[in-house]
Design a protein around this motif. Structure first.
Motif: not given
Length: 152
Positions: A89-112
């Motif tokens: 997953f092109a992690a900065p430490d080069g370690e492969a990823v096994s836990i992903l938390i996906f987040l979707l927010v409304p288009e205008k919800a910048t601060q939130q």
């Protein structure tokens, strides 16, 4: 209550996903989100890929927070995906990823958006929490941990 309390629901917790690469992980979560958000899975994958093309959302230590702003979404939603086998997953430490938390927010919800990302990053930065998420095999317990993390 914390910023994550209302984001996670049991039907958006996927453990032992067979996804073998980023595309498969994004497709799996696109399906999870599409059932909830009333959006096309392909569109969700497109939003996630657009953000990922700007730079990897992997934090290191085997975790990533793929996220995106979605036109037409009414409120933020999140999903948790634990993979059977770690993926590149092109992690900065080069370690492969096994836990992903996906987040979707409304288009205008910048601060939130920034506040929620900060909370998720803090959660995933906690070594004990990462260990609990990595070892837990109950979707109910994972959901509860995510919903109550940081609460007194």
């Amino acid at each position: 209550m914390n910023a994550l309390t209302d984001l996670f629901t049991l039907d958006r917790i996927a453990l032992d996903s067979p996804a073998a690469n980023r595309a498969e992980a994004f497709a799996a979560v696109g399906e999870l989100f599409s059932k909830q958000a009333g959006l096309e899975a392909d569109a969700i994958v497109g939003f996630l890929n657009a953000r990922e093309d700007l730079g990897s959302t992997a934090l290191g230590a085997g975790v990533a927070i793929p996220h995106g702003r979605v036109k037409g979404l009414k409120h933020p939603i999140a999903a948790f995906l634990k993979l059977k086998e770690p993926i590149e997953f092109a992690a900065p430490d080069g370690e492969a990823v096994s836990i992903l938390i996906f987040l979707l927010v409304p288009e205008k919800a910048t601060q939130q958006h920034l506040e929620i990302l900060s909370s998720i990053a803090q959660l995933l930065s906690d070594q004990e929490t990462r260990k609990s998420l990595a070892s837990e095999d109950s979707p109910e317990k994972v959901c509860q941990l995510l919903q109550t993390w940081g609460s007194v």
